[in-house]
Design a protein around this motif. Sequence first.
Motif, PDB file in Angstrom:
ATOM      1  N   VAL A  69       0.282  -9.142  -9.947  1.00 18.68           N
ATOM      2  CA  VAL A  69      -0.545  -9.371  -8.767  1.00 18.68           C
ATOM      3  C   VAL A  69      -2.000  -9.141  -9.194  1.00 18.68           C
ATOM      4  N   THR A  70      -2.943  -9.308  -8.291  1.00 16.39           N
ATOM      5  CA  THR A  70      -4.335  -9.049  -8.648  1.00 16.39           C
ATOM      6  C   THR A  70      -4.579  -7.540  -8.712  1.00 16.39           C
ATOM      7  N   ASP A  71      -5.702  -7.159  -9.308  1.00 11.94           N
ATOM      8  CA  ASP A  71      -6.060  -5.743  -9.385  1.00 11.94           C
ATOM      9  C   ASP A  71      -6.215  -5.129  -7.989  1.00 11.94           C
ATOM     10  N   LYS A  72      -6.856  -5.835  -7.083  1.00 15.00           N
ATOM     11  CA  LYS A  72      -7.015  -5.311  -5.717  1.00 15.00           C
ATOM     12  C   LYS A  72      -5.656  -5.140  -5.035  1.00 15.00           C
ATOM     13  N   GLN A  73      -4.740  -6.074  -5.261  1.00 18.84           N
ATOM     14  CA  GLN A  73      -3.419  -5.986  -4.654  1.00 18.84           C
ATOM     15  C   GLN A  73      -2.620  -4.828  -5.231  1.00 18.84           C
ATOM     16  N   ILE A  74      -2.670  -4.610  -6.548  1.00 16.28           N
ATOM     17  CA  ILE A  74      -1.906  -3.505  -7.125  1.00 16.28           C
ATOM     18  C   ILE A  74      -2.463  -2.169  -6.638  1.00 16.28           C
ATOM     19  N   GLU A  75      -3.743  -2.088  -6.352  1.00 12.37           N
ATOM     20  CA  GLU A  75      -4.291  -0.848  -5.788  1.00 12.37           C
ATOM     21  C   GLU A  75      -3.611  -0.525  -4.461  1.00 12.37           C
ATOM     22  N   ARG A  76      -3.435  -1.519  -3.630  1.00 11.91           N
ATOM     23  CA  ARG A  76      -2.788  -1.322  -2.323  1.00 11.91           C
ATOM     24  C   ARG A  76      -1.295  -1.013  -2.515  1.00 11.91           C
ATOM     25  N   ILE A  77      -0.632  -1.783  -3.377  1.00 10.58           N
ATOM     26  CA  ILE A  77       0.800  -1.588  -3.638  1.00 10.58           C
ATOM     27  C   ILE A  77       1.042  -0.194  -4.212  1.00 10.58           C
ATOM     28  N   TYR A  78       0.220   0.212  -5.154  1.00  9.57           N
ATOM     29  CA  TYR A  78       0.327   1.533  -5.798  1.00  9.57           C
ATOM     30  C   TYR A  78       0.246   2.643  -4.748  1.00  9.57           C
ATOM     31  N   ALA A  79      -0.621   2.459  -3.751  1.00 10.84           N
ATOM     32  CA  ALA A  79      -0.759   3.449  -2.681  1.00 10.84           C
ATOM     33  C   ALA A  79       0.426   3.426  -1.716  1.00 10.84           C
ATOM     34  N   MET A  80       0.988   2.268  -1.475  1.00  8.74           N
ATOM     35  CA  MET A  80       2.018   2.112  -0.442  1.00  8.74           C
ATOM     36  C   MET A  80       3.436   2.411  -0.925  1.00  8.74           C
ATOM     37  N   VAL A  81       3.742   2.081  -2.174  1.00 12.26           N
ATOM     38  CA  VAL A  81       5.121   2.135  -2.670  1.00 12.26           C
ATOM     39  C   VAL A  81       5.336   3.422  -3.462  1.00 12.26           C
ATOM     40  N   GLU A  82       6.291   4.209  -3.022  1.00 10.15           N
ATOM     41  CA  GLU A  82       6.606   5.487  -3.666  1.00 10.15           C
ATOM     42  C   GLU A  82       7.702   5.315  -4.717  1.00 10.15           C
ATOM     43  N   ASN A  83       7.741   6.232  -5.674  1.00  9.36           N
ATOM     44  CA  ASN A  83       8.864   6.257  -6.613  1.00  9.36           C
ATOM     45  C   ASN A  83      10.155   6.431  -5.821  1.00  9.36           C
ATOM     46  N   GLY A  84      11.210   5.787  -6.258  1.00  7.74           N
ATOM     47  CA  GLY A  84      12.496   5.839  -5.568  1.00  7.74           C
ATOM     48  C   GLY A  84      12.692   4.699  -4.582  1.00  7.74           C
ATOM     49  N   THR A  85      11.656   3.891  -4.340  1.00  8.75           N
ATOM     50  CA  THR A  85      11.774   2.760  -3.416  1.00  8.75           C
ATOM     51  C   THR A  85      12.621   1.666  -4.065  1.00  8.75           C
ATOM     52  N   GLY A 102     -15.753   1.761  -5.855  1.00  8.02           N
ATOM     53  CA  GLY A 102     -15.174   3.096  -5.810  1.00  8.02           C
ATOM     54  C   GLY A 102     -13.939   3.220  -6.669  1.00  8.02           C
ATOM     55  N   SER A 103     -13.099   4.140  -6.308  1.00  4.60           N
ATOM     56  CA  SER A 103     -11.890   4.458  -7.064  1.00  4.60           C
ATOM     57  C   SER A 103     -10.829   3.376  -6.916  1.00  4.60           C
ATOM     58  N   LYS A 104     -10.038   3.222  -7.973  1.00  2.86           N
ATOM     59  CA  LYS A 104      -8.901   2.311  -7.898  1.00  2.86           C
ATOM     60  C   LYS A 104      -7.730   2.952  -7.164  1.00  2.86           C
ATOM     61  N   PHE A 105      -7.834   4.243  -6.868  1.00  8.68           N
ATOM     62  CA  PHE A 105      -6.765   4.951  -6.177  1.00  8.68           C
ATOM     63  C   PHE A 105      -7.031   4.962  -4.686  1.00  8.68           C
ATOM     64  N   LYS A 106      -6.262   4.200  -3.955  1.00  3.57           N
ATOM     65  CA  LYS A 106      -6.413   4.069  -2.508  1.00  3.57           C
ATOM     66  C   LYS A 106      -5.424   5.000  -1.810  1.00  3.57           C
ATOM     67  N   SER A 107      -5.653   5.222  -0.529  1.00  7.48           N
ATOM     68  CA  SER A 107      -4.702   6.006   0.257  1.00  7.48           C
ATOM     69  C   SER A 107      -4.049   5.078   1.276  1.00  7.48           C
ATOM     70  N   TYR A 108      -2.890   5.496   1.743  1.00 12.23           N
ATOM     71  CA  TYR A 108      -2.140   4.707   2.715  1.00 12.23           C
ATOM     72  C   TYR A 108      -1.493   5.668   3.698  1.00 12.23           C
ATOM     73  N   ASN A 109      -1.664   5.398   4.971  1.00 14.94           N
ATOM     74  CA  ASN A 109      -1.104   6.265   6.008  1.00 14.94           C
ATOM     75  C   ASN A 109      -0.226   5.501   6.995  1.00 14.94           C
ATOM     76  N   GLY A 110       0.245   4.320   6.634  1.00 11.93           N
ATOM     77  CA  GLY A 110       1.042   3.508   7.543  1.00 11.93           C
ATOM     78  C   GLY A 110       2.528   3.781   7.427  1.00 11.93           C
ATOM     79  N   PRO A 111       3.326   2.866   7.981  1.00 11.13           N
ATOM     80  CA  PRO A 111       4.791   3.009   7.895  1.00 11.13           C
ATOM     81  C   PRO A 111       5.268   3.015   6.450  1.00 11.13           C
ATOM     82  N   GLU A 112       6.336   3.750   6.210  1.00  5.00           N
ATOM     83  CA  GLU A 112       6.914   3.851   4.869  1.00  5.00           C
ATOM     84  C   GLU A 112       7.408   2.488   4.389  1.00  5.00           C
ATOM     85  N   VAL A 113       7.142   2.185   3.129  1.00  4.23           N
ATOM     86  CA  VAL A 113       7.737   1.006   2.507  1.00  4.23           C
ATOM     87  C   VAL A 113       9.153   1.408   2.111  1.00  4.23           C
ATOM     88  N   THR A 114      10.147   0.800   2.773  1.00  5.82           N
ATOM     89  CA  THR A 114      11.542   1.164   2.534  1.00  5.82           C
ATOM     90  C   THR A 114      12.208   0.263   1.497  1.00  5.82           C
TER      91      THR A 114
END
Length: 180
Positions: A146-162, A22-34
């Motif tokens: 990191v690996t491609d699978k890991q950056i997909e998760r990181i990209y979804a979890m980490v917002e600009n300004g973090t 599927g898409s490389k763009f994942k979604s994340y609905n957990g706690p904010e990465v601070t």
Amino acid sequence: MKLTKILMVLLAVTLVSACGGGSKFKSYNGPEVTQVIVDKDARRMYLMHHKRVLKHYPVQLGFQPDGHKQREGDGRTPEGHYLIDKRNPNSKFHLSIGINYPNERDIANALALGRDPGGDIFVHGGPPKGSRIDGSKDWTWGCIAVTDKQIERIYAMVENGTPIYIKPSRKSAMRPMLVN
């Protein structure tokens, strides 16, 4: 009978495509990465929610991992406090999130050496073919890989300004700043 065959083929195609990455763009609905913390000695990245580790990943660094990045082309990964400031969905390394290197201090230090501080420091995927992200071989020009699978998760979890803190290695702390 023919209709049944067509339906079976369509079902098979649907099932295969549903399993196919599927898409490389994942979604994340957990706690904010601070905060993101990168420990250069441990070759680990920690995605934090305040003091709690949400996820951690092995990383590879610049091919000269000890010491703070001082100039363009030195192969070092910056050390210190920065921010995630941009995203690249079309990175040649799958996906990437940018680090606001160089900051004013980095620019001043490089200029004092008569050098360009460099830039384009990212957390990205895509290790070279045949290599693994296990801390055994650093290969980037100063980025954090990191690996491609890991950056997909990181990209979804980490917002600009973090905030991202890249913890200096023990070897960095023991050696003087080198001027090349």
